[in-house]
Design a protein around this motif. Structure first.
Motif, PDB file in Angstrom:
ATOM      1  N   ALA A   1      44.430  46.205  33.065  1.00 37.07           N
ATOM      2  CA  ALA A   1      44.777  45.909  34.470  1.00 37.07           C
ATOM      3  C   ALA A   1      44.447  44.457  34.796  1.00 37.07           C
ATOM      4  N   THR A   2      45.162  43.899  35.771  1.00 36.08           N
ATOM      5  CA  THR A   2      44.876  42.528  36.230  1.00 36.08           C
ATOM      6  C   THR A   2      43.407  42.413  36.637  1.00 36.08           C
ATOM      7  N   SER A   3      42.894  43.487  37.229  1.00 37.27           N
ATOM      8  CA  SER A   3      41.512  43.481  37.719  1.00 37.27           C
ATOM      9  C   SER A   3      40.509  43.716  36.587  1.00 37.27           C
TER      10      SER A   3
ATOM     11  N   VAL B   1      60.116  37.909  28.544  1.00 36.50           N
ATOM     12  CA  VAL B   1      58.903  37.100  28.343  1.00 36.50           C
ATOM     13  C   VAL B   1      58.516  36.562  29.716  1.00 36.50           C
ATOM     14  N   LYS B   2      57.259  36.870  30.144  1.00 39.94           N
ATOM     15  CA  LYS B   2      56.828  36.536  31.509  1.00 39.94           C
ATOM     16  C   LYS B   2      55.752  35.452  31.479  1.00 39.94           C
ATOM     17  N   GLY B   3      55.911  34.500  32.384  1.00 41.39           N
ATOM     18  CA  GLY B   3      54.960  33.380  32.390  1.00 41.39           C
ATOM     19  C   GLY B   3      53.824  33.527  33.385  1.00 41.39           C
ATOM     20  N   GLY B   4      53.674  34.711  33.971  1.00 45.09           N
ATOM     21  CA  GLY B   4      52.639  34.884  34.998  1.00 45.09           C
ATOM     22  C   GLY B   4      51.244  34.523  34.506  1.00 45.09           C
ATOM     23  N   HIS B   5      50.968  34.737  33.220  1.00 44.33           N
ATOM     24  CA  HIS B   5      49.625  34.472  32.696  1.00 44.33           C
ATOM     25  C   HIS B   5      49.467  33.069  32.123  1.00 44.33           C
ATOM     26  N   LEU B   6      50.515  32.228  32.231  1.00 46.37           N
ATOM     27  CA  LEU B   6      50.370  30.845  31.764  1.00 46.37           C
ATOM     28  C   LEU B   6      49.448  30.107  32.724  1.00 46.37           C
TER      29      LEU B   6
ATOM     30  N   ARG C   1      53.693  26.754  37.251  1.00 49.02           N
ATOM     31  CA  ARG C   1      55.034  27.327  37.113  1.00 49.02           C
ATOM     32  C   ARG C   1      54.912  28.771  36.633  1.00 49.02           C
ATOM     33  N   THR C   2      55.863  29.613  37.013  1.00 47.91           N
ATOM     34  CA  THR C   2      55.887  30.989  36.500  1.00 47.91           C
ATOM     35  C   THR C   2      57.311  31.307  36.013  1.00 47.91           C
ATOM     36  N   PRO C   3      57.635  30.832  34.792  1.00 50.85           N
ATOM     37  CA  PRO C   3      58.970  31.111  34.256  1.00 50.85           C
ATOM     38  C   PRO C   3      59.068  32.542  33.733  1.00 50.85           C
TER      39      PRO C   3
ATOM     40  N   ARG D   1      54.544  28.591  41.053  1.00 44.91           N
ATOM     41  CA  ARG D   1      53.609  29.706  41.233  1.00 44.91           C
ATOM     42  C   ARG D   1      53.280  29.865  42.724  1.00 44.91           C
ATOM     43  N   VAL D   2      53.287  31.080  43.213  1.00 41.63           N
ATOM     44  CA  VAL D   2      52.898  31.325  44.605  1.00 41.63           C
ATOM     45  C   VAL D   2      51.366  31.258  44.677  1.00 41.63           C
ATOM     46  N   PRO D   3      50.801  30.435  45.566  1.00 35.02           N
ATOM     47  CA  PRO D   3      49.342  30.298  45.597  1.00 35.02           C
ATOM     48  C   PRO D   3      48.675  31.518  46.238  1.00 35.02           C
TER      49      PRO D   3
ATOM     50  N   ASN E   1      46.722  37.683  45.127  1.00 36.71           N
ATOM     51  CA  ASN E   1      47.237  39.051  45.245  1.00 36.71           C
ATOM     52  C   ASN E   1      48.323  39.343  44.217  1.00 36.71           C
ATOM     53  N   SER E   2      47.904  39.587  42.970  1.00 37.68           N
ATOM     54  CA  SER E   2      48.909  39.851  41.943  1.00 37.68           C
ATOM     55  C   SER E   2      48.693  41.220  41.309  1.00 37.68           C
ATOM     56  N   HIS E   3      47.946  42.087  42.017  1.00 40.45           N
ATOM     57  CA  HIS E   3      47.714  43.446  41.525  1.00 40.45           C
ATOM     58  C   HIS E   3      49.057  44.182  41.526  1.00 40.45           C
TER      59      HIS E   3
ATOM     60  N   THR F   1      51.918  43.335  39.914  1.00 44.79           N
ATOM     61  CA  THR F   1      53.177  42.565  39.817  1.00 44.79           C
ATOM     62  C   THR F   1      54.029  43.027  38.639  1.00 44.79           C
ATOM     63  N   GLY F   2      53.335  43.313  37.491  1.00 46.45           N
ATOM     64  CA  GLY F   2      54.080  43.739  36.297  1.00 46.45           C
ATOM     65  C   GLY F   2      54.765  45.083  36.526  1.00 46.45           C
ATOM     66  N   CYS F   3      54.038  46.034  37.142  1.00 47.15           N
ATOM     67  CA  CYS F   3      54.610  47.365  37.436  1.00 47.15           C
ATOM     68  C   CYS F   3      55.816  47.195  38.359  1.00 47.15           C
ATOM     69  N   SER F   4      55.637  46.378  39.388  1.00 43.87           N
ATOM     70  CA  SER F   4      56.669  46.217  40.409  1.00 43.87           C
ATOM     71  C   SER F   4      57.926  45.588  39.825  1.00 43.87           C
ATOM     72  N   LEU F   5      57.718  44.534  39.024  1.00 37.94           N
ATOM     73  CA  LEU F   5      58.890  43.857  38.447  1.00 37.94           C
ATOM     74  C   LEU F   5      59.663  44.803  37.529  1.00 37.94           C
ATOM     75  N   SER F   6      58.958  45.551  36.677  1.00 39.76           N
ATOM     76  CA  SER F   6      59.673  46.392  35.702  1.00 39.76           C
ATOM     77  C   SER F   6      60.422  47.535  36.392  1.00 39.76           C
TER      78      SER F   6
HETATM   79  N1  LIG Z   1      51.344  33.718  41.576  1.00 39.70           N
HETATM   80  C1  LIG Z   1      52.589  34.018  41.174  1.00 39.70           C
HETATM   81  N2  LIG Z   1      53.644  33.333  41.664  1.00 39.70           N
HETATM   82  C2  LIG Z   1      54.903  33.638  41.300  1.00 39.70           C
HETATM   83  N3  LIG Z   1      55.197  34.617  40.430  1.00 39.70           N
HETATM   84  C3  LIG Z   1      54.188  35.335  39.899  1.00 39.70           C
HETATM   85  C4  LIG Z   1      52.829  35.070  40.242  1.00 39.70           C
HETATM   86  N4  LIG Z   1      52.032  35.954  39.562  1.00 39.70           N
HETATM   87  C5  LIG Z   1      52.864  36.736  38.840  1.00 39.70           C
HETATM   88  N5  LIG Z   1      54.158  36.352  39.026  1.00 39.70           N
HETATM   89  C6  LIG Z   1      55.353  36.969  38.443  1.00 39.70           C
HETATM   90  O1  LIG Z   1      55.147  38.368  38.419  1.00 39.70           O
HETATM   91  C7  LIG Z   1      55.736  38.925  37.272  1.00 39.70           C
HETATM   92  C8  LIG Z   1      54.718  39.741  36.499  1.00 39.70           C
HETATM   93  O2  LIG Z   1      53.638  38.923  36.242  1.00 39.70           O
HETATM   94  P1  LIG Z   1      52.688  38.878  34.968  1.00 39.70           P
HETATM   95  O3  LIG Z   1      51.395  38.389  35.511  1.00 39.70           O
HETATM   96  O4  LIG Z   1      53.280  38.058  33.881  1.00 39.70           O
HETATM   97  O5  LIG Z   1      52.632  40.371  34.494  1.00 39.70           O
HETATM   98  P2  LIG Z   1      51.537  41.514  34.595  1.00 39.70           P
HETATM   99  O6  LIG Z   1      51.405  41.882  36.052  1.00 39.70           O
HETATM  100  O7  LIG Z   1      52.155  42.583  33.761  1.00 39.70           O
HETATM  101  O8  LIG Z   1      50.254  40.981  34.038  1.00 39.70           O
HETATM  102  C9  LIG Z   1      56.322  37.769  36.491  1.00 39.70           C
HETATM  103  O9  LIG Z   1      57.687  37.648  36.818  1.00 39.70           O
HETATM  104  C10 LIG Z   1      55.545  36.587  36.996  1.00 39.70           C
HETATM  105  O10 LIG Z   1      56.325  35.419  36.886  1.00 39.70           O
END
Ligand SMILES: Nc1ncnc2c1ncn2[C@@H]1O[C@H](COP(=O)(O)OP(=O)(O)O)[C@@H](O)[C@H]1O
Ligand SMILES: Cc1ncc(COP(=O)(O)O)c(N)n1
Length: 506
Positions: free
Chosen positions: A112-114, A176-181, A185-187, A206-208, A211-213, A215-220
């Motif tokens: 989990a992110t947390s 391929v998700k860039g959220g953890h880069l 940027r979040t490509p 990247r959105v500052p 609150n990214s709890h 995000t992966g579940c939601s996107l998929s």
């Molecule tokens: N702070 C952020 N700003 C913009 N997009 C984000 C941010 N955090 C996550 N995302 C987007 O959310 C999606 C899932 O994020 P990621 O962190 O890679 O996966 P997970 O939640 O599975 O760890 C990706 O499309 C990523 O680009």
């Protein structure tokens, strides 16, 4: 033909705080116009701060859930999230072999992110073996590394190459998700098995937010829903990303939890509700409701009743004016500090103008005091409450986050405007005769002041939207503290006069 409302099944774990797992899936499916269903793989005790423990029901129970849905409903897409253990993976794999829906998205949830593992380490091989059943796999960078059995990619180019190796090995598409880069940027890119070059890639700032709890579940799950409707992965990803960006940007509206909070899945619905005239839920409304008790106490104060019906003794009024004068000096400084810290020109001008207007009111107060008490009336120094209130305001506006400073100064606008409305009612009820404080009451009702109060409220709501749950909590505390100080301030003149024994009202 693509279904107008795709029926999408989430096979996933739970999150009782509603931000991740199947709760996030169901919200995302609905937000993308689908009909959501869910089968539970694991019951997870977690919140925005972390995972506490996991209960895995017997796999027969999972198989029965999957069959119950499939025997009754035509499933247009399935999103698979947390699986947790080898027996669960095997159960879902068997079900896919028998009854595979047209769209299968696999989010290989591991941690989990947390923090907190959601997949047993010994289940990693079984999860890899399942990838070939999916149309699309959506790992984050650490999960991608586990799937590739390599180190975590440290650049976007490395991540794309790793994604391609996984896609080729399993004959599937990989997101391929860039959220953890690290970086701003979040490509995201879709990589297929045939060529290392992405089929499509998107980039964005990247959105500052913390609150990214989920995000992966939601996107998929959003992708599974959109794909069932449009049948075009690139198009689905473009829409899902745009929606998720809004959900991250508006996550501050939610104020859920004290850790990494959830995203606002229905931010677009909230906008629609507001355009239909549904009253927007405002943070300031919440604060106002929380302060109802203190405001009632203010209305019941002898001082306020006497000011309203005109029976207040002049000494008490003078004691109040004297302290108000000294209070305004501190308040004006607090507004000046806010002006200096304001994030934009509109707010800077608003608070700077407020500081000027306080200083002008101060000299008007001087004149009022002379009118009531005659020349030579000398004021005492700041009373205990005046000192406490102004120190509190200066500390909040100088040293706390800007939104907290806003919450500290708002009651002086808002409670004062509200007391003014109440005083107007009392004065009207007292009759039409000469009211000794009529000119004073008029300052409360001044339209310019009411307008400034509305603006201060809007600024607070705006600041609350972008604030973290911790800052919003602090805003609430400070707002209520300021309301209590308003009450003490209105109570002080009577207390002071009593102490001095001037009119012996006891
Ligand atoms: N702070 C952020 N700003 C913009 N997009 C984000 C941010 N955090 C996550 N995302 C987007 O959310 C999606 C899932 O994020 P990621 O962190 O890679 O996966 P997970 O939640 O599975 O760890 C990706 O499309 C990523 O680009
Ligand atoms: C049941 C469950 N499934 C998945 C996640 C991962 O979500 P995230 O890593 O986005 O917090 C989670 N926390 N809980």
């Amino acid at each position: 033909m693509s279904p107008r409302v795709p029926r999408v099944l989430a096979v996933a774990g739970t999150d009782p705080t509603g931000g991740a797992g199947q709760h996030a899936d169901l919200k995302s499916i609905a937000a993308m116009g689908g009909y959501g269903m869910s089968a539970v793989t694991a019951v997870v005790v977690q919140n925005t701060l972390g995972v506490r423990c996991v209960h895995v029901p017997p796999v027969e129970f999972l198989a029965a859930q999957l069959d119950a849905v499939a025997e009754d409903v035509e499933i247009d897409a399935v999103k698979i999230g947390m699986l947790g253990s080898v027996p669960v993976i095997e159960t879902v794999t068997r079900w896919l072999e028998d009854r595979r829906p047209p769209v299968v998205v696999l989010d290989p949830v591991m941690v989990a992110t947390s923090g907190g593992r959601l997949l047993e380490r010994e289940a990693e091989d079984a999860l890899r073996a399942m990838l070939g059943h999916a149309d699309l796999v959506t790992p984050n960078l650490p999960e991608l590394a586990v799937l590739a059995q390599e180190e975590i990619a440290s650049s976007w180019a490395e991540a794309l190459a790793q994604g391609h190796r996984v896609a080729r090995a399993h004959g599937t598409l990989v997101l391929v998700k860039g959220g953890h880069l690290t970086g701003d940027r979040t490509p995201d890119a879709l990589v297929g098995p045939d060529a290392p070059k992405p089929l499509v890639a998107f980039d964005g700032a990247r959105v500052p937010t913390e609150n990214s709890h989920g995000t992966g579940c939601s996107l998929s799950s959003a992708l599974a829903t959109l794909q069932a409707r449009h049948g075009d992965w690139a198009h689905s990803l473009r829409i899902a990303r745009e929606w998720l960006r809004g959900a991250l940007e508006r996550s501050g509206d939610l104020a859920v939890g004290h850790g990494s909070g959830p995203v606002h899945h229905f931010h677009h619905v909230q906008d629609a509700l507001e355009s239909w005239g549904a009253a927007p839920a405002r943070f300031s409304d919440e604060l106002w409701a929380a302060s109802a008790g203190v405001r009632r106490e203010i209305e019941e104060l002898d001082f306020v009743r006497g000011l309203g019906d005109g029976r207040l003794e002049p000494e008490r009024f003078l004691a109040y004016l004297d302290q108000d004068l000294q209070y305004l000096d501190g308040y004006s400084r607090a507004l000046t500090l806010l002006a200096a810290r304001a994030p934009d020109e509109r707010q800077r001008l608003f608070f700077a103008a407020g500081a000027v207007s306080c200083t002008e009111t101060e000299s008007e107060l001087h004149r009022a005091r002379l009118r009531h008490a005659g020349p030579g009336a000398a004021g005492a120094g700041p009373g205990e409450v005046t000192r406490r209130y102004t120190s509190f305001l200066l500390a909040a506006t100088a040293a706390e986050p800007y939104p907290v400073g806003l919450a500290a100064v708002l009651p002086c606008f808002w409670v004062y405007a509200d007391v003014g409305r109440h005083l107007g009612e009392l004065a009207a009820a007292a009759g039409t005769g000469e009211h000794p404080y009529a000119d004073w009451l008029a300052t409360y009702a001044d339209e310019g002041f009411q307008e400034a109060t509305r603006t201060a409220r809007e600024l607070l709501d705006e600041a609350a939207r972008g604030a973290s749950p911790a800052v919003r909590e602090r805003m609430r505390e400070v707002f209520l503290e300021a309301c209590a100080l308003e009450r003490d301030f209105f109570a002080a003149p009577v207390a002071a006069v009593r102490l001095a024994g001037i009119d012996g009202i006891e």
